[in-house]
Write a protein that holds these residues in place. Structure first.
Motif, short mmCIF file in Angstrom:
data_model
loop_
_atom_site.label_atom_id
_atom_site.label_comp_id
_atom_site.label_asym_id
_atom_site.label_seq_id
_atom_site.Cartn_x
_atom_site.Cartn_y
_atom_site.Cartn_z
N ASP A 193 -45.83 -48.73 9.10
CA ASP A 193 -45.59 -49.87 8.21
C ASP A 193 -44.35 -49.67 7.34
OD1 ASP A 193 -47.98 -51.04 9.12
OD2 ASP A 193 -49.16 -50.13 7.49
N LEU A 194 -44.08 -48.41 7.00
CA LEU A 194 -42.96 -48.09 6.11
C LEU A 194 -41.72 -47.61 6.87
CD1 LEU A 194 -44.87 -46.23 3.24
CD2 LEU A 194 -44.15 -48.62 3.32
N SER A 195 -41.72 -47.77 8.18
CA SER A 195 -40.59 -47.35 9.04
C SER A 195 -40.27 -45.87 8.88
CB SER A 195 -39.35 -48.20 8.76
OG SER A 195 -39.61 -49.55 9.06
N LEU A 196 -41.32 -45.05 8.83
CA LEU A 196 -41.14 -43.61 8.65
C LEU A 196 -41.34 -42.84 9.95
CD1 LEU A 196 -42.96 -43.19 5.24
CD2 LEU A 196 -40.51 -43.15 5.65
N GLY A 197 -41.33 -43.52 11.07
CA GLY A 197 -41.47 -42.87 12.36
C GLY A 197 -40.13 -42.59 13.00
N LYS A 198 -39.94 -43.13 14.18
CA LYS A 198 -38.72 -42.92 14.94
C LYS A 198 -37.46 -43.28 14.15
CE LYS A 198 -36.44 -44.39 19.22
NZ LYS A 198 -36.58 -45.22 20.42
N PRO A 199 -37.42 -44.40 13.42
CA PRO A 199 -36.19 -44.71 12.67
C PRO A 199 -35.81 -43.60 11.68
CG PRO A 199 -37.62 -46.64 12.73
CD PRO A 199 -38.41 -45.49 13.29
N LEU A 200 -36.81 -43.01 11.04
CA LEU A 200 -36.52 -41.94 10.08
C LEU A 200 -36.02 -40.70 10.81
CD1 LEU A 200 -36.58 -41.12 7.11
CD2 LEU A 200 -38.86 -40.18 7.54
N VAL A 201 -36.62 -40.38 11.96
CA VAL A 201 -36.16 -39.24 12.76
C VAL A 201 -34.69 -39.42 13.12
CG1 VAL A 201 -36.36 -38.12 15.02
CG2 VAL A 201 -38.43 -38.63 13.69
N LEU A 202 -34.34 -40.60 13.59
CA LEU A 202 -32.95 -40.84 14.00
C LEU A 202 -31.99 -40.75 12.81
CD1 LEU A 202 -33.49 -43.65 16.64
CD2 LEU A 202 -33.09 -41.20 17.03
N ASP A 203 -32.42 -41.24 11.65
CA ASP A 203 -31.60 -41.11 10.44
C ASP A 203 -31.37 -39.64 10.10
OD1 ASP A 203 -31.43 -43.87 10.19
OD2 ASP A 203 -32.95 -43.99 8.59
N PHE A 204 -32.45 -38.85 10.18
CA PHE A 204 -32.34 -37.42 9.89
C PHE A 204 -31.37 -36.74 10.85
CE2 PHE A 204 -33.61 -33.07 10.89
CZ PHE A 204 -33.54 -32.47 9.64
N ASP A 238 -33.27 -39.68 23.68
CA ASP A 238 -33.93 -39.49 24.96
C ASP A 238 -35.35 -38.95 24.77
OD1 ASP A 238 -33.90 -39.46 27.88
OD2 ASP A 238 -33.97 -37.26 27.65
N ILE A 239 -35.50 -37.98 23.87
CA ILE A 239 -36.83 -37.42 23.58
C ILE A 239 -37.79 -38.52 23.15
CG2 ILE A 239 -38.07 -36.05 21.84
CD1 ILE A 239 -35.76 -34.02 21.98
N PHE A 240 -37.32 -39.43 22.30
CA PHE A 240 -38.20 -40.47 21.77
C PHE A 240 -38.37 -41.67 22.70
CE2 PHE A 240 -38.17 -37.94 18.04
CZ PHE A 240 -39.36 -38.25 17.42
N SER A 241 -37.84 -41.56 23.89
CA SER A 241 -38.09 -42.60 24.88
C SER A 241 -39.25 -42.20 25.81
CB SER A 241 -36.83 -42.87 25.70
OG SER A 241 -36.53 -41.76 26.53
N LYS A 242 -39.84 -41.04 25.55
CA LYS A 242 -40.91 -40.51 26.42
C LYS A 242 -42.10 -40.06 25.58
CE LYS A 242 -37.40 -38.91 29.57
NZ LYS A 242 -36.27 -38.02 29.41
N ARG A 243 -43.20 -39.81 26.26
CA ARG A 243 -44.41 -39.29 25.61
C ARG A 243 -44.18 -37.88 25.10
NH1 ARG A 243 -49.14 -41.94 26.24
NH2 ARG A 243 -50.30 -40.00 26.05
N ALA A 299 -43.02 -37.00 22.17
CA ALA A 299 -41.73 -36.93 21.49
C ALA A 299 -41.75 -36.02 20.27
CB ALA A 299 -41.27 -38.33 21.09
N TYR A 300 -42.79 -36.12 19.45
CA TYR A 300 -42.77 -35.35 18.21
C TYR A 300 -42.83 -33.85 18.47
CZ TYR A 300 -42.59 -39.26 15.06
OH TYR A 300 -42.16 -40.36 14.37
N GLN A 301 -43.60 -33.43 19.47
CA GLN A 301 -43.64 -32.01 19.78
C GLN A 301 -42.28 -31.52 20.28
OE1 GLN A 301 -46.12 -29.80 19.08
NE2 GLN A 301 -44.53 -28.35 19.58
N LYS A 302 -41.64 -32.31 21.11
CA LYS A 302 -40.31 -31.95 21.61
C LYS A 302 -39.29 -31.95 20.46
CE LYS A 302 -41.30 -33.66 26.20
NZ LYS A 302 -41.13 -34.74 27.14
N PHE A 303 -39.42 -32.90 19.56
CA PHE A 303 -38.53 -32.96 18.41
C PHE A 303 -38.73 -31.72 17.53
CE2 PHE A 303 -37.92 -34.58 13.93
CZ PHE A 303 -36.53 -34.57 13.96
N LYS A 304 -39.97 -31.33 17.30
CA LYS A 304 -40.23 -30.14 16.49
C LYS A 304 -39.70 -28.88 17.17
CE LYS A 304 -43.66 -31.99 13.54
NZ LYS A 304 -44.72 -31.76 12.65
N ASN A 305 -39.77 -28.84 18.51
CA ASN A 305 -39.19 -27.71 19.22
C ASN A 305 -37.68 -27.65 18.99
OD1 ASN A 305 -41.69 -26.99 20.23
ND2 ASN A 305 -41.38 -27.98 22.20
#
Length: 144
Positions: free
Chosen positions: A70-81, A95-100, A102-108
């Motif tokens: 609701d607060l746009s704190l998901g993918k948009p925030l990741v991309l801003d970071f 690319d990571i966030f276009s697949k299942r 994503a958050y684990q891969k992002f944390k890696n």
């Protein structure tokens, strides 16, 4: 009636942890500032165990707390970071966030760059800013 920001943050975290999937919904009373919690067993209780209002679903009196989406704190925030802290990895993160998964891969990726703490700080600041903005939009007076 003013509401402590810590109470707003806690209510948000409860609602967000359930992902809006019914595990827990939280509400703030617009008039008194009390926070109410609705758990998946459909019981409602206020943290201080006061009597639950019969009209909890009346959004003119009780405002449901938002979640991260609701607060746009998901993918948009990741991309801003990533734009700000890891710009050379922006295409990989998109690319990571276009697949299942994503958050684990992002944390890696964050771990490889030693940026996990920076991400958590960034997300925490953004969350607090977004919640303060949400309170202002909904005329909820907050105190620190």
């Amino acid at each position: 009636m003013p509401v402590r920001f810590g109470d707003i943050l806690q209510a948000f975290e409860f609602a967000d942890a359930s992902g809006g999937m019914g595990g827990c919904r939280t509400f703030v009373c617009r008039q008194t500032g009390k926070i109410y919690y609705q758990f998946d067993d459909d019981s409602l209780q206020e943290l201080e165990d006061d009597e639950l209002p019969d009209d909890i679903d009346d959004e003119t009196k009780y405002l449901p707390m938002p979640n991260s989406r609701d607060l746009s704190l998901g993918k948009p925030l990741v991309l801003d970071f990533v734009r700000e802290h890891l710009p050379s990895d922006l295409d990989d993160v998109r690319d990571i966030f276009s697949k299942r998964g994503a958050y684990q891969k992002f944390k890696n990726l964050l771990s490889r760059w030693g940026a996990i703490d920076a991400w958590h700080d960034y997300r925490n600041r953004a969350t607090k800013r977004a919640l303060r903005d949400w309170c202002e939009v909904h005329s909820i007076e907050i105190v620190d």
